[in-house]
Design a protein around this motif. Structure first.
Motif, PDB file in Angstrom:
ATOM      1  N   UNK A 124      61.670 -37.019 -97.959  1.00  0.00           N
ATOM      2  CA  UNK A 124      61.730 -38.632 -98.428  1.00  0.00           C
ATOM      3  C   UNK A 124      62.324 -39.095 -99.224  1.00  0.00           C
ATOM      4  N   UNK A 125      62.545 -38.671-100.339  1.00  0.00           N
ATOM      5  CA  UNK A 125      62.595 -39.381-101.593  1.00  0.00           C
ATOM      6  C   UNK A 125      64.059 -38.747-101.604  1.00  0.00           C
ATOM      7  N   UNK A 126      64.509 -37.121-101.557  1.00  0.00           N
ATOM      8  CA  UNK A 126      65.720 -36.850-100.923  1.00  0.00           C
ATOM      9  C   UNK A 126      67.444 -37.229-100.295  1.00  0.00           C
ATOM     10  N   UNK A 127      66.341 -37.347 -99.108  1.00  0.00           N
ATOM     11  CA  UNK A 127      66.630 -38.122 -98.267  1.00  0.00           C
ATOM     12  C   UNK A 127      67.594 -39.510 -98.906  1.00  0.00           C
ATOM     13  N   UNK A 128      66.861 -40.601 -99.579  1.00  0.00           N
ATOM     14  CA  UNK A 128      66.985 -41.647 -99.389  1.00  0.00           C
ATOM     15  C   UNK A 128      68.214 -41.431-100.608  1.00  0.00           C
ATOM     16  N   UNK A 129      68.105 -40.353-101.240  1.00  0.00           N
ATOM     17  CA  UNK A 129      69.082 -40.282-102.555  1.00  0.00           C
ATOM     18  C   UNK A 129      69.991 -39.863-101.929  1.00  0.00           C
TER      19      UNK A 129
END
Length: 428
Positions: free
Chosen positions: A338-343
């Motif tokens: 989730x955090x990676x996709x946000x980044x």
């Protein structure tokens, strides 16, 4: 056959986790949208600032090479220690022959140099008098294209001189004005002559303008009694070398010239002539890194905040998933994705916007306005064009993505510390 089915199942599971992570990211569209907007616009500002600084350094270095140092210079070693008019280059003919042979060399200009005084009817000041070959100097430096009034030195006519706009203003000169140049000849006697202003130039460097004027080499040599030249400036072909910060081509030419030169001569590339430029280049990565670090740190705290809120809102869901058999590593991977996709989304959109802004400003430029006078002392153009390499875009992208993933570690750890039963009984 069994191994293939296991691989297929793993790929399907990974695809499901990625899809689930993307859906979870957009559960709260307003919160995610605000975070993405802050990442995009913040990144556009940071990358544009990095491009602005790089463009300023490129302008400074390009102008220093074009106007002052060239790519390579040759002088007598004793002349560098004490600029005596008698200390000419030893055996310049061998150097000229080698320069004609080297394919990297675009042009070169031999100069006779004298430190003296320039005087008008109203004032006088110290000046460096450059005696040059009219054609060669125009090929090595951009001076002929920067004549604001009049023309570059003509091949004929008696004692023409080209002065800077700054010198003309200080001595109140105009085209056709008479100036007297005085300096010491080879016998240490004061000599000189009256010259007529044929052209007035302006370079990007106000300090250079303040210190240099140009006359024809044969006239200065005759007045000073000099046989030979004090300086050879070498310009390389741009297609043969690297970018503005690369001096490898200059080093190769300098090495080739040393093989045919007398040991009494000193041959230097532009970074040796102006070590300050080499220092600027070495510090560029540091300055850009500091700017990026400040942005990434602020962005990281924002991501930690949004991921904590997202994770704690779904504590019971994670408890149910762990209770029905999802291993904690998969839960950890879900939060990390989730955090990676946000980044990835924020960095991708931000860099696309940054690329468009820098491409636009690369065509229109950024007028410096009132700053131009101060930066002109360092040889910076009045209009800057941001510059950023492809590798720097990639570096920014990877930095933002890695920072986003690191920012998810704390929220993930907080949820993984809970037992499934405790997570399912959690109320928010």
């Amino acid at each position: 056959m069994g191994n293939n089915s296991q691989v297929v199942r793993k790929k399907a599971m990974t695809a499901q986790i990625v899809k689930l992570a993307w859906r979870n990211l957009w559960r709260n569209k307003i919160r995610t949208g605000i975070m993405l907007a802050s990442m995009v616009f913040g990144l556009m500002g940071v990358v544009t600032m990095m491009g602005f600084l790089s463009g300023m350094y490129v302008s400074m270095i390009d102008n220093a090479i074009a106007w002052q140092t060239s790519d390579v210079q040759v002088q007598n070693r004793r002349y560098l220690e004490d600029p005596d008019i008698n200390e000419v280059i030893v055996n310049p003919a061998a150097l000229f022959s080698e320069l004609e042979r080297l394919p990297q060399v675009s042009a070169y200009s031999a100069r006779v140099v004298a430190d003296g005084m320039v005087a008008s009817a109203r004032a006088n000041r110290g000046i460096r008098i450059n005696g040059v070959n009219v054609t060669n100097e125009a090929a090595v430096t951009p001076i002929a294209a920067h004549i604001g009034h009049g023309t570059w030195l003509p091949e004929t006519g008696r004692y023409p001189v080209v002065v800077s706009q700054k010198t003309a203003e200080r001595l109140r000169l105009s085209l056709g004005s008479k100036v007297v140049l005085t300096f010491s000849d080879v016998n240490k006697d004061v000599t000189g002559a009256a010259f007529r202003v044929r052209g007035i130039y302006r370079s990007p460097s106000s300090s250079f303008d303040d210190a240099n004027l140009y006359v024809r080499q044969q006239e200065l040599s005759k007045l000073a009694g000099v046989e030979g030249v004090h300086e050879i400036a070498v310009l390389l072909d741009d297609s043969q070398g690297g970018d503005s910060f690369d001096n490898q081509g200059a080093k190769l030419v300098a090495q080739a010239l040393r093989k045919v030169s007398s040991t009494q001569n000193q041959i230097r590339d532009w970074q040796q002539i102006q070590p300050m430029l080499a220092t600027i280049i070495s510090q560029m990565g540091v300055s850009n890194g500091v700017i990026l670090l400040i942005f990434v740190t602020a962005m990281g705290f924002g991501i930690i905040n949004i991921m904590l809120m997202s994770v704690f809102e779904r504590t019971r869901e994670f408890g149910v998933l762990m209770a029905v058999g999802m291993v904690k590593s998969k839960v950890f991977l879900l939060i990390l994705l989730e955090s990676c996709l946000l980044g990835v989304t924020g960095a991708g959109l931000g860099l696309l916007g940054s690329f468009a802004v820098i491409a636009l400003l690369g065509q229109t430029g950024i007028p410096l306005g009132s700053m131009s006078e101060g930066l002109g002392a360092f040889g910076v153009d009045t209009t800057l064009y941001p510059v950023l390499k492809t590798g720097e875009y990639l570096g920014v992208f990877l930095t933002v993505v890695v920072a986003s993933m690191l920012a998810s570690l704390y929220p993930a750890r907080q949820i993984l510390k809970l037992r499934p039963v405790d997570a399912m009984s959690h109320k928010h």
